[in-house]
Each structure stands twice: as structure tokens, then as C-alpha cells.
Design a protein around this motif. Structure first.
Motif, mmCIF file in Angstrom:
data_model
loop_
_atom_site.group_PDB
_atom_site.id
_atom_site.type_symbol
_atom_site.label_atom_id
_atom_site.label_comp_id
_atom_site.label_asym_id
_atom_site.label_seq_id
_atom_site.Cartn_x
_atom_site.Cartn_y
_atom_site.Cartn_z
ATOM 1 N N PHE A 122 0.851 -1.197 0.000
ATOM 2 C CA PHE A 122 0.000 0.000 0.000
ATOM 3 C C PHE A 122 0.887 1.247 0.000
ATOM 4 C CE2 PHE A 122 -3.690 -2.185 2.553
ATOM 5 C CZ PHE A 122 -3.817 -3.122 1.548
ATOM 6 N N GLY A 123 2.000 1.171 0.725
ATOM 7 C CA GLY A 123 2.919 2.315 0.779
ATOM 8 C C GLY A 123 3.448 2.668 -0.598
ATOM 9 N N GLY A 124 3.690 1.652 -1.433
ATOM 10 C CA GLY A 124 4.153 1.912 -2.795
ATOM 11 C C GLY A 124 3.095 2.639 -3.610
ATOM 12 N N ALA A 125 1.840 2.261 -3.386
ATOM 13 C CA ALA A 125 0.748 2.942 -4.083
ATOM 14 C C ALA A 125 0.611 4.379 -3.578
ATOM 15 C CB ALA A 125 -0.556 2.175 -3.878
ATOM 16 N N GLU A 126 0.749 4.562 -2.266
ATOM 17 C CA GLU A 126 0.632 5.911 -1.691
ATOM 18 C C GLU A 126 1.792 6.791 -2.164
ATOM 19 O OE1 GLU A 126 0.274 3.887 2.217
ATOM 20 O OE2 GLU A 126 -1.128 5.485 2.720
ATOM 21 N N SER A 127 3.012 6.253 -2.113
ATOM 22 C CA SER A 127 4.175 7.045 -2.549
ATOM 23 C C SER A 127 4.080 7.404 -4.023
ATOM 24 C CB SER A 127 5.474 6.261 -2.332
ATOM 25 O OG SER A 127 5.673 5.989 -0.984
ATOM 26 N N THR A 184 10.171 3.356 -1.320
ATOM 27 C CA THR A 184 9.421 3.235 -0.068
ATOM 28 C C THR A 184 9.896 2.018 0.707
ATOM 29 O OG1 THR A 184 7.461 4.104 -1.186
ATOM 30 C CG2 THR A 184 7.101 3.034 0.941
ATOM 31 N N LEU A 185 10.182 2.214 1.978
ATOM 32 C CA LEU A 185 10.354 1.089 2.896
ATOM 33 C C LEU A 185 9.093 1.030 3.741
ATOM 34 C CD1 LEU A 185 11.979 -1.113 4.420
ATOM 35 C CD2 LEU A 185 13.039 0.707 5.742
ATOM 36 N N CYS A 186 8.655 -0.162 4.003
ATOM 37 C CA CYS A 186 7.438 -0.446 4.787
ATOM 38 C C CYS A 186 7.169 0.592 5.885
ATOM 39 C CB CYS A 186 7.629 -1.811 5.447
ATOM 40 S SG CYS A 186 6.287 -2.320 6.503
ATOM 41 N N PRO A 187 6.075 1.335 5.808
ATOM 42 C CA PRO A 187 5.749 2.216 6.940
ATOM 43 C C PRO A 187 5.342 1.386 8.157
ATOM 44 C CG PRO A 187 4.588 2.868 4.923
ATOM 45 C CD PRO A 187 5.150 1.499 4.686
ATOM 46 N N GLY A 188 5.852 1.757 9.320
ATOM 47 C CA GLY A 188 5.553 0.994 10.541
ATOM 48 C C GLY A 188 4.975 1.878 11.625
ATOM 49 N N GLY A 189 5.023 1.371 12.846
ATOM 50 C CA GLY A 189 4.478 2.110 13.985
ATOM 51 C C GLY A 189 3.015 1.775 14.212
ATOM 52 N N LYS A 190 2.551 2.036 15.447
ATOM 53 C CA LYS A 190 1.219 1.547 15.824
ATOM 54 C C LYS A 190 0.094 2.265 15.112
ATOM 55 C CE LYS A 190 0.819 4.279 20.112
ATOM 56 N NZ LYS A 190 0.757 4.181 21.586
ATOM 57 N N SER A 245 7.201 4.093 -8.825
ATOM 58 C CA SER A 245 7.255 3.876 -7.383
ATOM 59 C C SER A 245 7.938 2.537 -7.146
ATOM 60 C CB SER A 245 5.840 3.887 -6.802
ATOM 61 O OG SER A 245 5.891 3.609 -5.422
ATOM 62 N N SER A 246 9.117 2.587 -6.544
ATOM 63 C CA SER A 246 9.966 1.405 -6.418
ATOM 64 C C SER A 246 9.880 0.817 -5.016
ATOM 65 C CB SER A 246 11.406 1.801 -6.741
ATOM 66 O OG SER A 246 12.267 0.731 -6.443
ATOM 67 N N LEU A 247 9.549 -0.479 -4.950
ATOM 68 C CA LEU A 247 9.467 -1.187 -3.669
ATOM 69 C C LEU A 247 10.542 -2.257 -3.529
ATOM 70 C CD1 LEU A 247 5.601 -1.686 -3.472
ATOM 71 C CD2 LEU A 247 6.998 -0.212 -2.015
ATOM 72 N N GLY A 248 11.135 -2.659 -4.656
ATOM 73 C CA GLY A 248 12.068 -3.783 -4.637
ATOM 74 C C GLY A 248 13.325 -3.481 -3.837
ATOM 75 N N VAL A 249 13.986 -4.561 -3.418
ATOM 76 C CA VAL A 249 15.291 -4.463 -2.762
ATOM 77 C C VAL A 249 16.322 -4.869 -3.809
ATOM 78 C CG1 VAL A 249 16.726 -5.287 -0.858
ATOM 79 C CG2 VAL A 249 14.247 -5.133 -0.572
ATOM 80 N N TYR A 250 17.194 -3.931 -4.188
ATOM 81 C CA TYR A 250 18.147 -4.175 -5.274
ATOM 82 C C TYR A 250 19.492 -4.586 -4.718
ATOM 83 C CZ TYR A 250 14.555 -1.538 -7.685
ATOM 84 O OH TYR A 250 13.345 -1.122 -8.181
#
Ligand SMILES: [Zn+2]
Ligand SMILES: [Zn+2]
Length: 371
Positions: free
Chosen positions: A179-184, A313-319, A285-290
Motif C-alpha cells: 500500500f505504501g508503494g501505491a501511496e508514494s 518506499t520502505l514499509c511504513p511501521g508504527g502503531k 514507485s519502487s518497492l524492490g530491494v536491489y
């Protein structure tokens, strides 16, 4: 009194207060279940008894030696569980609360966290690239009976009673990332979006594109099970790179190029195809780890003059992120349970790694339950 209390504590069965089992990384392809000391919560931390977790593609990179972590580390970063211990200073929670913890556990207080880049958490001060990813990276992780949650106040998200462990476990990483990739990507209502690779993250990016209001979502992969799952999860058009020129097809389907292309694999080929699929002014919007060098062919981005944007984008975290994602599940906007294609107990985790690594039997994600 002290003597009485001590006398009343039973001999320490495994997983109660002495030891536990956990998946420990020892070296390239050397990992597996070991009996280790059960952790305890220091100030600001919590310990949760893990009730469900999973294996991430990043864990495969670790066990293959493609992403370095210290030998002896317990891996895994996607925990659902029950609070077993609360350290000093953690308020508003009770032992026994069910919680979801994101893969990224930001401190909530540094420049990065307070500026909205929690994944790049500076651990109390400035910024650190990938600094928010701690569990199963720089501290012990979640493929265990118990796991320490750092910065617990910022990271324990209570699970509403009406949601099951299975409904929320994939929010910790793949859904938040996808979802973060879509948002970014800044998808707008009516956009056309192409998502390169329909693995777990790509499937979630495709779902995210729909949620963001895309008029058309195109999913690309070369695996029959994944293409079928993409259809099932609501991707409008699936393209199989084994049988067609996917860039030409994206251009045809979108009338000249997608508004947003999401890269969800981390290879030169998918990055390049994503770039070539964009219209001028579009966003990659790039999500892959290269790994190694990533090249940007000049003609694919109009020699730098095409008004393209490339965002990562790296995975958004936090509560708060986890709370929001759980609300999406609660309202019925999102159902990720079809992605949990296989189930294992923690003691059989090597079998789960083998299946997941070989992409055998149509596996998308594996549910791992400590017995
Ligand atoms: Zn992950
Ligand atoms: Zn921080």
C-alpha cells in the motif's frame, strides 16, 4: 515472602520463563529451530508471546547470505501476539492484550519519525537509512515463541476483538509496504497503474492501487499461480511476460503509458520495464530491494527531460499505521487471508522456508504458528 514466592514458581518448562524455541540464523543456508533463552522486557520494551508470524522474501535474502545479519540472530519481523511482559515506562497496555507489531519499529521521537519518515528512524536522534527495521535485522526477531518489541509505546497496536490473527498478520509488512508503494506513487482517482511482479508485495501494491482510486490496474508476472491470485485479488488485466511484450501491451492498454508504475521485485529488468511503461510525467514507485548496480537507460526517461518521478518506499511501521490498516480490514475494504496459502508450526519452519523459497505448490505466504 520472597522465599515463598520463589518456592511457588514451578520448575521452568520450555517457553514459560526459562527458554523458548526460535529460528536462529547461523550462516548461509545454516538456520533452524534452536532452544534459546526467553527474553525479558527492559525499560521501554515489551515482550510478546507470538501467536502467528510469517516468512518474508527478505528473510530468504538473509538465509541465502544476500542480506547480511549477525550469526546467532533470531530472524523474522512480522509478529502477532499477546503481551507477556511490559517494561517500565510503557503505559496504556495490559499483559494479555492482543497486539500487532509492524515490521518497522520506529522510536517515534527522532527527526525521521517526527518528520514522517519512520522507516528511516534515527533511533532517538537524526536519520538512518533503513534504521526503523530492527526486528530480525539488528535485534532478535519474531520467528520465535517470544519476541522483544523495542520502543513498545510507539509500536504495540491493539487488535480489535473482531479480527483474527490471520486477518492482520500480513499487515505488518507486505500490506503496509505494498500500500505504501501505491501511496508514494501519488495515485489519483482515474489513474492507470501497472505493477511489475505479483508476488506478495506486488499483490498488495495492486490492491493498494485500487484503494487509491486507480481506474485500471495491470499486473505483470510470469507465474501461473501468481497471475491467478492477481485476478482473484481484483487486478483488472494480468500480463504474462513469458508470452508477450509487456511494455508494448501496457502502452497499448493505457493509451501511451501508465500514470504510475510500481516495481515490486528489485531487479534491473523489472525496474527498466516499469520505467519504459510510464507516460511522460509519470511516477515510478519502487518497492524492490536491489543488489549491485541499478542502471537507468537514458532513452527510457527521455534523457532526464521527461518530468518523471522515481520514488522509493520502505514499509511504513508504527502503531498508528497498523491501526489504520486494521481498520481497512475491519471495514471490509481489504481481505488478505487468501494470500495465506500454507500453514506450518514453528518447529517445522525449515519446511516452510523450503516451500516458500522454491515457490512450490502455489505458495504466496506461509502462516507460522508457535505450537
Ligand atoms: Zn519483510
Ligand atoms: Zn525514530
Amino acid at each position: 515472602m520472597t522465599t515463598q514466592l520463589q518456592a511457588s514458581v514451578p520448575a521452568t518448562p520450555r517457553g514459560k520463563s526459562g527458554t523458548m524455541i526460535a529460528n536462529v540464523f547461523r550462516g548461509v543456508d545454516r538456520f533452524g529451530i534452536e532452544e534459546v533463552a526467553r527474553p525479558h522486557a527492559r525499560a521501554g520494551e515489551a515482550v510478546i508471546r507470538v501467536t502467528l508470524t510469517t516468512i518474508c522474501g527478505t528473510d530468504l535474502h538473509i538465509v541465502r547470505g544476500e542480506y547480511p545479519v549477525q550469526p546467532g540472530l533470531i530472524i523474522g519481523h512480522e509478529p502477532v501476539g499477546v503481551i507477556a511482559e511490559l517494561g517500565d515506562g510503557v503505559t496504556g497496555y495490559q499483559v494479555g492484550d492482543r497486539v500487532l507489531v509492524g515490521a518497522i519499529t520506529p522510536c517515534g521521537q527522532c527527526h525521521a519519525c517526527l518528520a514522517g519518515h519512520a522507516a528511516q528512524c534515527g533511533h532517538g536522534s537524526g536519520y538512518e537509512a533503513i534504521g526503523g527495521w530492527r526486528m530480525g535485522n539488528t535485534i532478535h526477531g519474531a520467528q520465535a515463541e517470544y519476541v522483544v518489541i523495542p520502543y513498545a509505546q510507539a509500536n504495540l497496536a491493539k487488535i480489535p476483538d473482531d479480527l483474527s490473527d490471520e486477518q492482520v498478520v500480513l499487515l505488518a509488512d507486505i500490506a503496509s509496504t505494498g500500500f505504501g508503494g501505491a501511496e508514494s506513487g501519488g495515485i489519483r482517482i482515474g489513474d492507470t497503474v501497472v505493477v511489475y511482479a505479483q508476488g506478495p508485495i506486488g499483490l498488495c501494491a495492486s490492491l493498494g492501487a485500487r484503494l487509491m482510486g486507480a481506474a485500471k490496474v495491470i499486473g505483470v508476472d510470469g507465474d501461473d499461480h501468481r497471475l491467478a491470485m492477481a485476478r482473484r485479488m481484483g487486478v483488472d488485466t494480468v500480463l504474462d511476460y513469458r508470452h508477450q511484450d509487456v511494455v508494448a501491451e501496457v502502452k497499448r492498454l493505457t493509451g501511451g503509458g501508465a500514470d504510475v508504475a510500481i516495481e515490486a521485485l528489485g531487479t534491473q529488468a523489472t525496474f527498466e520495464n516499469a520505467l519504459r511503461s510510464l507516460r511522460p510525467g509519470g511516477t515510478l514507485s519502487s518497492l524492490g530491494v536491489y543488489s549491485g548496480k541499478l542502471q537507468m537507460p537514458y532513452e527510457a526517461f527521455a534523457a532526464g527531460l521527461g518530468d518523471h518521478r522515481v520514488v522509493t518506499t520502505l514499509c511504513p511501521g508504527g502503531k498508528e499505521r497498523m491501526r489504520r490498516l486494521m481498520e481497512m480490514v475491519r471495514s471490509g475494504r481489504v481481505d488478505l487471508t487468501p494470500l495465506l496459502t500454507h500453514h506450518f508450526t514453528l518447529d517445522k519452519i525449515r519446511d516452510a522456508y523450503r516451500l516458500f523459497s522454491e515457490r512450490a505448490d502455489g505458495v504466496i505466504k506461509v502462516a507460522i504458528r508457535p505450537a
